[in-house]
Design an enzyme around this catalytic site. Sequence first.
Site, mmCIF file in Angstrom:
data_model
loop_
_atom_site.group_PDB
_atom_site.id
_atom_site.type_symbol
_atom_site.label_atom_id
_atom_site.label_comp_id
_atom_site.label_asym_id
_atom_site.label_seq_id
_atom_site.Cartn_x
_atom_site.Cartn_y
_atom_site.Cartn_z
ATOM 1 N N ILE A 172 0.882 -1.096 0.047
ATOM 2 C CA ILE A 172 0.106 -0.126 0.080
ATOM 3 C C ILE A 172 0.994 1.345 -0.139
ATOM 4 O O ILE A 172 0.465 2.271 -0.418
ATOM 5 C CB ILE A 172 -0.955 -0.120 1.185
ATOM 6 N N ASP A 173 2.044 1.148 0.397
ATOM 7 C CA ASP A 173 3.011 2.317 0.582
ATOM 8 C C ASP A 173 3.692 2.600 -0.932
ATOM 9 O O ASP A 173 4.337 3.695 -0.944
ATOM 10 C CB ASP A 173 4.072 1.939 1.436
ATOM 11 N N HIS B 110 -5.892 2.433 9.908
ATOM 12 C CA HIS B 110 -6.343 1.284 9.101
ATOM 13 C C HIS B 110 -7.495 1.550 8.019
ATOM 14 O O HIS B 110 -7.844 0.737 7.008
ATOM 15 C CB HIS B 110 -6.781 0.070 9.925
ATOM 16 N N VAL B 111 -8.142 2.727 8.267
ATOM 17 C CA VAL B 111 -9.136 2.919 7.365
ATOM 18 C C VAL B 111 -8.581 2.991 5.890
ATOM 19 O O VAL B 111 -9.183 2.868 4.768
ATOM 20 C CB VAL B 111 -9.839 4.451 7.348
ATOM 21 N N GLU C 195 3.664 8.584 8.967
ATOM 22 C CA GLU C 195 3.803 7.959 10.329
ATOM 23 C C GLU C 195 5.457 7.878 10.603
ATOM 24 O O GLU C 195 5.721 7.912 11.615
ATOM 25 C CB GLU C 195 3.186 6.780 10.326
ATOM 26 N N MET D 12 -0.377 6.894 6.376
ATOM 27 C CA MET D 12 0.629 5.521 6.463
ATOM 28 C C MET D 12 1.919 5.854 5.682
ATOM 29 O O MET D 12 1.960 6.925 4.509
ATOM 30 C CB MET D 12 -0.021 4.539 5.910
ATOM 31 N N GLY D 13 2.863 5.286 5.987
ATOM 32 C CA GLY D 13 4.136 5.335 5.216
ATOM 33 C C GLY D 13 5.312 5.308 6.144
ATOM 34 O O GLY D 13 5.778 6.320 6.775
ATOM 35 N N ARG E 17 -4.945 20.446 16.053
ATOM 36 C CA ARG E 17 -5.487 18.951 16.318
ATOM 37 C C ARG E 17 -4.767 17.818 15.378
ATOM 38 O O ARG E 17 -4.486 18.244 14.577
ATOM 39 C CB ARG E 17 -7.043 19.203 16.064
ATOM 40 N N ARG F 225 -6.455 1.164 4.376
ATOM 41 C CA ARG F 225 -5.956 0.061 3.896
ATOM 42 C C ARG F 225 -7.287 -1.006 3.363
ATOM 43 O O ARG F 225 -7.026 -2.169 3.153
ATOM 44 C CB ARG F 225 -4.792 -0.619 4.419
#
Lengths: 342, 342, 342, 342
Positions: free
Chosen positions: D127-128, D272-273, D222, D170-171, D266, D275
């Site tokens: 996914i990355d 996980h949403v 991340e 992600m990443g 904020r 993926r």
Amino acid sequence: MRVGVLTGGGDCPGLNAVIRAVVRKGVQEYGYEFTGFRDGWRGPLDGVTVPLDIPAVRGILPRGGTVLGSSRTNPLNERDGIRRITDNLAALGVDALVTIGGEDTLGVATRLTEEYGVPCVGVPKTIDNDLSATDYTFGFDTAVGIATEAIDRLHTTAESHMRVLVVEVMGRHSGWIALHSGLAGGANVILIPEHPFDVDQVCAWVTSRFRASYAPIVVVAEGAVPRDGDLVLKDRSLDAFGHVRLSGVGERLALEIEKRTGKEARTTVLGHVQRGGTPSAYDRWLATRFGLHAIDCVRDGDFGTMVALQGTNIVRVPMADATARLKTVPPELYEEVGVFFG
Amino acid sequence: MRVGVLTGGGDCPGLNAVIRAVVRKGVQEYGYEFTGFRDGWRGPLDGVTVPLDIPAVRGILPRGGTVLGSSRTNPLNERDGIRRITDNLAALGVDALVTIGGEDTLGVATRLTEEYGVPCVGVPKTIDNDLSATDYTFGFDTAVGIATEAIDRLHTTAESHMRVLVVEVMGRHSGWIALHSGLAGGANVILIPEHPFDVDQVCAWVTSRFRASYAPIVVVAEGAVPRDGDLVLKDRSLDAFGHVRLSGVGERLALEIEKRTGKEARTTVLGHVQRGGTPSAYDRWLATRFGLHAIDCVRDGDFGTMVALQGTNIVRVPMADATARLKTVPPELYEEVGVFFG
Amino acid sequence: MRVGVLTGGGDCPGLNAVIRAVVRKGVQEYGYEFTGFRDGWRGPLDGVTVPLDIPAVRGILPRGGTVLGSSRTNPLNERDGIRRITDNLAALGVDALVTIGGEDTLGVATRLTEEYGVPCVGVPKTIDNDLSATDYTFGFDTAVGIATEAIDRLHTTAESHMRVLVVEVMGRHSGWIALHSGLAGGANVILIPEHPFDVDQVCAWVTSRFRASYAPIVVVAEGAVPRDGDLVLKDRSLDAFGHVRLSGVGERLALEIEKRTGKEARTTVLGHVQRGGTPSAYDRWLATRFGLHAIDCVRDGDFGTMVALQGTNIVRVPMADATARLKTVPPELYEEVGVFFG
Amino acid sequence: MRVGVLTGGGDCPGLNAVIRAVVRKGVQEYGYEFTGFRDGWRGPLDGVTVPLDIPAVRGILPRGGTVLGSSRTNPLNERDGIRRITDNLAALGVDALVTIGGEDTLGVATRLTEEYGVPCVGVPKTIDNDLSATDYTFGFDTAVGIATEAIDRLHTTAESHMRVLVVEVMGRHSGWIALHSGLAGGANVILIPEHPFDVDQVCAWVTSRFRASYAPIVVVAEGAVPRDGDLVLKDRSLDAFGHVRLSGVGERLALEIEKRTGKEARTTVLGHVQRGGTPSAYDRWLATRFGLHAIDCVRDGDFGTMVALQGTNIVRVPMADATARLKTVPPELYEEVGVFFG
């Protein structure tokens, strides 16, 4: 106790959510067994069944359509229809029927219960939201959402080319989808079956919109009709294959707007896209609650009853009430929304 | 007649739809002029205004947030707050105020009207749906839709890895978003502030779910609390920068589930994504109708009044009613939904 | 240095992203000033401009359409077209033109640069993805996404009623949208302009699909034509208003499938919904990078050049290359996808 | 010929599309039979299989996750791992393996093929998007789309309250998702693992953004890390249950921005949403084509090979190439995008 379940009429997002709720609560809380009937009334008529238990309803909540299939079969029009149904229910040991459908399906269920003692409970279903006795029906919110998203998209293409865009949405006898999606989508004209339209008035709104440097969006329910009869909405001629040529109100209206205003107009007919696919969260909520209350009606022996939404409550109403008359858009609501026309 | 408009409290999809409807109807039907106040009560307090006319509300219907800005400023806590507001309104020639907000904003409006004669009309706003006297508030449907879509997505990742997925949704004092999105998303456990939860019970549901070869989804409102006190929900220690460490109930619960069941658990905190972006079609409909009726209240001189949804009708209720008590999830509704737990 | 920008031809999600990137980089990195031309070539032809600076491009990234407007005006067909353009550019002090458009717009830009010395840089735009010299064009991914979502929705309605659903998508001369959305949507038949179809073959696929208890989805590009000439695709008769009756290939094909297979068939024509609204993330990425590289071409004095995607790189190619020939679906790719037919 | 299929590593939208394409083409065109292995390498290691034929892949194209399950089991770390796999393959009559996975899964497949003669074909999955030798991997487009939609939504809430919003995507080792979604979402700061960030620089961008009356959005992968070490990214202290407290870079950065700029900040952690759920049309297209070409590799006996995307073509590359090094964001691309920072 064995309960039969069937879905009749046009498909509608949320049907599977009802089926799942009926089965989950029936099995877990009341220990019932279930029989799924295929394709609406054709199932009990011909004795065509599908297994219906907890595994069978797994994962169907977010899925459009109906795992039971549907049809417009009307047993009252079939030879020996009633007798074949009662025989099949007896043979299968089915003690009660949960019938999920619209005016036609519930009309049959009403007569079966009242005239022939078949114990039916009704769950109202119509994507058009035109059933009386319930504030809303599931499927409607999904259809409105899809139509609104389409209108959102058409705004930019209308503005880029300064064209009229006519969007034809569902609604043969009532304008609920047109009214809600037209308002939510910021349409400049909304035409509904309940209020015959004047083509010159529509053109006046379109023209005034252009004068303010905007491109107008016209939302028209498929059942909307012109007031003055000057728009021929159905072409009765036959095509090369002997089929009657059908051309909807949207396409005809766009042609007429072009003719009268000299502005380019395009039509989009949303069609079946509005009734397929995953139900909105609201429709899943409503359909699930309808299912939970329908199986409670079975448990209470409350037959001839239909579940309905009133405010935020699910209530029980006589099935006959729902089919007595069409719920149309009240004139004062249409007028309220009219502030956005033109 | 000049009407002031302000939006207070947390932002909420549909605020712009209200503003647009108020202005469109006010200008077109009643010939009013408008003054937009910036950042909730800070606007009238400090005399900060923005132009508000038909061009200013063009194209804002589908946009999230509020073109007027918002804040949590409470004039009752400011020195000379009331006097500064009345002076500014007088200086600007503002004859009435449409105040769009939640408990706090409307509480101030109530007191301004009742105690100081400032003519206010209220429009209820809370993404949490916990205001009394109205069936629903706009923004709620959008939030539920976003949360449901997230839960839909998490199902597949849960199943692929046979993990517990804990989803923390909004709802500090009420569980409406958790209840609706959890039901619509097919969650296996739903935890709400109104019903303190038992960690062992949650773990039992989780375990039974795995036993049936499914991966459980736990939806928890941010304000849900454990019944037995064995879950430390706030960590009071300071981090390297002297900030109090905050960790929500979702994260803590996931850790605890891992500890007690031996199953891998992951948390997703949806956060602000739930309150931003384009409103759903339903929220645009509701917000627009609220706006249309609010300006009618102004026209009728019906101050101290709030518009509200009852069934499918927009009605007027005393503003004080809305803020008198929180609308929480009734126990029987929570129980009704409980058939899907485990 | 003053740079003019124009967008020509049909609108396409991503146009605003290009404009924004061109202006942001041009102003911030190179200190350029900009002139926006309205409605494609009509802008420089008639000297109609709009202000174009950093504030003008704020917030336009996610918006469909084009803030500059568009048209199909071709200055080569206008009396004194070239001279009027060169005069207007001189009068406005415009030193270079960024022209964003398809075959027609870039064809004009090519001739202006090569024959008349007007310094033009091209950005390729076509929702149909049929421009040579670039792997993809922006707008295409958005169109495919919308069509795929519609096909997803139609599956459930097809299955519930066991009907054929024919979906007509964009693509007058090439089948890229049909091929991608048909494959992504799990269609059972995909018909493209590059490969004339055989109606009997289509009916055979449809029938075999029903035999396996599935309901078939047929995706057809608007420009697809029957191989054998037995499907009359355009009805030349006039309607009541003297307009030529148009009925697309989708509608005609559905009628023919019904006739030959005896199965119910329905048509959905997606139309303009495919080209409006917010661009997909991919199209925003591609359009933005095109814009960043186009302004670099201006800086480098690299006129007559078009930016293009090759793999993951943005490269420069002669503008003439893009318009030399249509990029159609290669036969081997169509064959590769054919494994899913029937 | 019997072909085994397995999916390893984290789940990714598009896995089912690969499986379906492999099986559809393998059965229909080459007459192969298939064995599905459960949970990545655990399947062949322990001989756990699932039936895999045409009916098993029906309807899975639009579904996220993997019907085969997944795990991070590495047979090279298991006692007798290689022997158990070769024994099980022999016992089951499996002649070749299609292995769908990332660096780890393909690394194992490479060694199995090269050192132990197990005939493996690879399909790249991450996914990355950080696998070498392929332009893109499926799942990436879906993740970018979800992150972009979230950023779109956060803009309005940021503007309404004039707050900083930090979005952690992600990443862990590469910034592709951050870069693409940040650019597409109009973020004002994008932080990626490849380029350690300077907290003061971030704060300067944030402040300059506020000065221009905008509310900044900061997108952070991340795995992004501060250049100067002044941001403690992992808290090693234990919580009440003995778990190490984890708090991501997003949360820490927001606290630090608040501290240094005095502005409210904020954080939203998408988690996980990103993926799960239905793959985008692009990912279904890419995954399907990977599957079609992978089974062709099997037919050609081209083992040790991985399918890859180059431009618009699917090509074959040595599996070892894909895992040789991480594909990171090149500095010049990060710089190109930097024009939008601040």
